[in-house]
Design an enzyme around this catalytic site. Sequence first.
Site, PDB file in Angstrom:
ATOM      1  N   ARG A 157       1.053  -1.236   0.139  1.00 36.84           N
ATOM      2  CA  ARG A 157      -0.017  -0.023   0.193  1.00 36.84           C
ATOM      3  C   ARG A 157       0.882   1.390   0.209  1.00 36.84           C
ATOM      4  O   ARG A 157       0.549   2.145   0.630  1.00 36.84           O
ATOM      5  CB  ARG A 157      -1.206  -0.026   1.168  1.00 36.84           C
ATOM      6  CG  ARG A 157      -1.727  -1.242   1.441  1.00 36.84           C
ATOM      7  CD  ARG A 157      -2.452  -1.638   0.232  1.00 36.84           C
ATOM      8  NE  ARG A 157      -2.978  -3.133   0.399  1.00 36.84           N
ATOM      9  CZ  ARG A 157      -3.608  -3.615  -0.593  1.00 36.84           C
ATOM     10  NH1 ARG A 157      -3.990  -3.142  -2.012  1.00 36.84           N
ATOM     11  NH2 ARG A 157      -4.284  -4.763  -0.240  1.00 36.84           N
ATOM     12  N   GLU A 282      -5.631 -12.206   8.411  1.00 40.67           N
ATOM     13  CA  GLU A 282      -5.604 -12.405   6.806  1.00 40.67           C
ATOM     14  C   GLU A 282      -4.649 -13.450   6.327  1.00 40.67           C
ATOM     15  O   GLU A 282      -3.807 -13.021   5.419  1.00 40.67           O
ATOM     16  CB  GLU A 282      -5.208 -10.861   6.286  1.00 40.67           C
ATOM     17  CG  GLU A 282      -6.246  -9.788   6.374  1.00 40.67           C
ATOM     18  CD  GLU A 282      -5.999  -8.549   5.861  1.00 40.67           C
ATOM     19  OE1 GLU A 282      -4.851  -8.036   5.747  1.00 40.67           O
ATOM     20  OE2 GLU A 282      -6.943  -7.989   5.325  1.00 40.67           O
ATOM     21  N   ASP A 361     -11.843  -1.058   7.601  1.00 46.30           N
ATOM     22  CA  ASP A 361     -10.578  -0.765   7.186  1.00 46.30           C
ATOM     23  C   ASP A 361     -10.120   0.430   6.736  1.00 46.30           C
ATOM     24  O   ASP A 361     -10.095   0.535   5.339  1.00 46.30           O
ATOM     25  CB  ASP A 361     -10.144  -1.995   6.353  1.00 46.30           C
ATOM     26  CG  ASP A 361      -8.817  -2.293   6.001  1.00 46.30           C
ATOM     27  OD1 ASP A 361      -7.899  -1.438   6.761  1.00 46.30           O
ATOM     28  OD2 ASP A 361      -8.289  -3.137   5.078  1.00 46.30           O
ATOM     29  N   GLU A 383      -4.831   3.148  15.542  1.00 44.80           N
ATOM     30  CA  GLU A 383      -3.830   2.860  14.426  1.00 44.80           C
ATOM     31  C   GLU A 383      -4.693   3.791  13.183  1.00 44.80           C
ATOM     32  O   GLU A 383      -5.817   3.544  13.149  1.00 44.80           O
ATOM     33  CB  GLU A 383      -3.684   1.772  14.199  1.00 44.80           C
ATOM     34  CG  GLU A 383      -2.946   1.230  12.655  1.00 44.80           C
ATOM     35  CD  GLU A 383      -2.772  -0.227  12.223  1.00 44.80           C
ATOM     36  OE1 GLU A 383      -2.380  -0.987  13.124  1.00 44.80           O
ATOM     37  OE2 GLU A 383      -3.244  -0.598  11.175  1.00 44.80           O
ATOM     38  N   GLU A 389      -4.547   4.221   1.229  1.00 48.26           N
ATOM     39  CA  GLU A 389      -4.993   2.970   0.352  1.00 48.26           C
ATOM     40  C   GLU A 389      -6.342   3.173  -0.104  1.00 48.26           C
ATOM     41  O   GLU A 389      -6.687   2.920  -1.273  1.00 48.26           O
ATOM     42  CB  GLU A 389      -4.845   1.874   1.482  1.00 48.26           C
ATOM     43  CG  GLU A 389      -5.499   0.729   0.829  1.00 48.26           C
ATOM     44  CD  GLU A 389      -5.394  -0.588   1.735  1.00 48.26           C
ATOM     45  OE1 GLU A 389      -4.857  -0.220   2.999  1.00 48.26           O
ATOM     46  OE2 GLU A 389      -5.788  -1.695   1.494  1.00 48.26           O
TER      47      GLU A 389
HETATM   48  C1  GCU Z   1      -5.592  -3.775   4.582  1.00 49.44           C
HETATM   49  C2  GCU Z   1      -4.563  -3.824   3.425  1.00 49.44           C
HETATM   50  C3  GCU Z   1      -3.693  -5.001   3.551  1.00 49.44           C
HETATM   51  C4  GCU Z   1      -2.888  -4.760   5.036  1.00 49.44           C
HETATM   52  C5  GCU Z   1      -3.999  -4.925   6.084  1.00 49.44           C
HETATM   53  C6  GCU Z   1      -3.606  -4.806   7.694  1.00 49.44           C
HETATM   54  O1  GCU Z   1      -6.472  -4.943   4.601  1.00 49.44           O
HETATM   55  O2  GCU Z   1      -5.368  -3.821   2.308  1.00 49.44           O
HETATM   56  O3  GCU Z   1      -2.466  -4.737   2.690  1.00 49.44           O
HETATM   57  O4  GCU Z   1      -2.104  -6.015   5.181  1.00 49.44           O
HETATM   58  O5  GCU Z   1      -4.966  -3.923   5.959  1.00 49.44           O
HETATM   59  O6  GCU Z   1      -3.657  -3.706   8.178  1.00 49.44           O
HETATM   60  O7  GCU Z   1      -2.897  -5.538   8.002  1.00 49.44           O
END
Ligand code: GCU
Length: 674
Positions: A157, A282, A361, A383, A389
Site C-alpha cells: 500500500r 488475513e 479498514d 492506528e 489506501e
Molecule cells: C488492509 C490492507 C492490507 C494490510 C491490512 C493490515 O487490509 O489492504 O494490505 O495488510 O490492511 O492492516 O494488516
Amino acid sequence: MKNPVQENRMPQDAAWSQLWLCYTPRQDADNRAYVEQVSVSGFAMTDPVIRNAWQELQRGVGGMLDVRPVLREDAAIDRGLSVRRGETPAEGYALMEKNGMLTLTASDEKGVLYGIFHILRQIAQEKPLQGMRELCQPSNPLRMLNHWDNMDGSIERGYAGASFFFRDGEILIDGRTQDYARLAASVGINGVVLNNVNVKEQATWLITERYFDRVARIAEILAGYGIRLFLSLNYAAPMELDGPDSADPLCPEVVGWWRDKMAEVFRSIPNLGGFLVKADSEGRPGPFTYGRTQADGANMLADLVKPYGGVIIWRCFVYNCKQDWRDRKTDRARAGYDNFIGMDGAYHDNVILQIKNGPMDFQIREPVSPLLGGLTRTNQMLEVQIAQEYTGQQIDLCYLIPMFKETLDFKTYCGAAQDTVADIVGGRSFGSRLCGMAAVCNTGGDANWTGHDLAAANLYGFGRLAYDTSLAAEEIAAEWARMTYGCDRKTTDTVTALLMGSRGTYEKYTSPLGIGWMVEPNTHYGPNVDGYEYSRWGTYHRADHLGLGVDRTDAGTGYVRQYHEPNASRYNNVQECPEELLLFFHHLPYTYRLRSGKTLLQHIYDSHFEGVEEVERMIRAWEGLEGRVPDISYRNVRERLERQLHNAKEWRDQVNSYFYRKSGIGDEKGREIF
Ligand code: GCU
C-alpha cells in the site's frame, strides 16, 4: 506569471526534498537576536540528541535568517537563547521570552529537540519569538509511524515509490535515513516500525545475525532523534527459522526458543523498543491456530521482552476473511470487538493492543471502533493510515487530519471521567502509560517523499496531532503550508482551503453515507461498485432494486450493541443515526427522505455531481498559485489534480449509473446518467 519578490524565497528543486524543513529565507520578525548566541547548561553537547538539535538549529537559522549561531557552553549570556535543564513533563518543554532572552527549559533531551523544532517553526512562520510563553507536553506517550516496507524494496500500500529502508533484501542507510529521522522528530514522532506487518521471507530474518548490524545502525540513527525502533515480527518465526515446528504460545519448546531469540536480539540491537505483531489475520499464523487466545500469544512474547524494557504491540485487525457473501449473520465490523473484548484485563502490562480507527479498514467514513472505550483494563493504541489506501492513494488529495480529529473527539461513554478516544489513547481515562497513536506511513523513495506534494501535510499533521491532540486540523494545515511554501498569504490560504475541503470532496464522489468499499478489488483505487459484493472479504453494500445499506441494528447483525449508551441507541435508531453513517448502520430504501428533504437516491446523485465540480474548482484554485509556489511543486500537484478529476468522473458515472440501473429512478435534475 512569476512574482519576482517571491521567487528567491521559494525552495528550489534540491531543497524541495526537505519538505517542511526546507529552511528557505524568511522575514526576520525581530527573531535574529534570539539565535545569534546560544548557551546550553545541564545537557551534554556530546549527547547525540542534543548534538542533532544544535545542528538543526544551525541549519535552520542559517537558511532562514542567514545567522550562524555561536555556542557558549555553560556560559551565561544576557541576550539570545538559553537552553537549560529544568522541571517539565517528559518529552515536554517550556519556551519563555523575557528582556531579549529566550529560555528553553526541558527535563530530558527529547524536550530540547522538540523545543528547538518549535523555535524553528516559529521562525519559519515569521512569527516573533519575543513574548513567547509556552509550555508544551505530549498528549500521547507513544507517537509512532508504521512502515509497511518489504525487504525486496516494495511497499505494501505504498504510493510514493520504492522503500528507502530496504532494497533487494538489504537494509539501506544513507542521507535519506537521517533526513527521515529529522522529519519525523520535527513533528514529535518517537517510535518507528521499520517493516511491513505482513512479515514474510527475508523480513523473518530481521531478528537474526544476518541483519543485526544494519538494524542496530538504523536504531542508533533514530535514537539520535529521540525515536525508538520497533520491528514487525513473524509469529511463526520459530517454524521458519531454526526453532521447533510449532508457534503454540504455550508450548515450552516454543517459549524457550523465543527466550533465547529475544536475548540475542536485544543484545545485538540495544536501542530496540520491541515488536509489532499481526497474528491470526488475513492468512497470517497466530495463537488461534493452536486453540489459544490472543492474550496467550501476546503475553508470551511480552514476558520475554520485558527484561529488556521491550514492548509488544499486538494488532486487533483479526477477522474472518473467508466469509460467504450469502451469510448475513456474520458481520466483519463485529470481529475486532468479539475477538478481543473477552480478554480485557488479561493482557500483561507491556502489551499494547493496536486498534484501527474504524471497525472495517481505513474507509473514507466509518464509525469509531467500539474496542476504543470497550476495553477498559488494557493498554490501547489508535492506528490510523496516512498511506491513502482507500482514500485516493496520494493521487487524489485527501487531507486526513480532520477525520483523525473526529475519531479523537469521539465520546465513548466508557465510564471514565475523561472518556474521548483522545483521553483513552492519551492514557487519561484509565491511567495507562503505554498508549498513543500510530499511523501507517505514506512515505517512499520519491524525491518528494509522499508522491503528491500536498500529501506531506498528512505526514506532518499526524505527528503534530499525535504530539498535541488539541490542535485544530486547520491550524495544522496552515502551519504546514507556511513551513513548506513560505508565508505568502494567498498561498497559505489557498493551500489550507484545498486541504480542508479535500476529505469532504473525496467522500462525495466515492462511496456514500458510510457504506465504504465499492473499490476496485486488490488495488483499491477507482470505482467498482460490486467489486467486493460477492467476495469472501465481508465488505458488502447489499444494494438491490429497492435500497442499500447494511443493517447493523438490533434487527440486523446487532453490531450497534458493541457501543456504550447512548451511542448504541443513537446508531440503532434511524432517525437519530448521524446521516454520514446512515448506510453503515441501516439498510434503507432509495426513497428514504434525509433531513435535507432529499431522497437517499437523489443525495447519491447530487453528491456525486458535486464531488466532480469541487475537484474542478480545486484545479482552478491551484492554478492561481502558479509562480507563487515552486514550479516543481506546481507541476506535481497540477498533474495529480488532473488524475483526480479523471478518477472523480469515473466514480461519479459508475456509482450514479449503478444506482440508476438498480432502482430505475432517474435524477430529478435530469443530468446525464449512463
Ligand atoms: C488492509 C490492507 C492490507 C494490510 C491490512 C493490515 O487490509 O489492504 O494490505 O495488510 O490492511 O492492516 O494488516
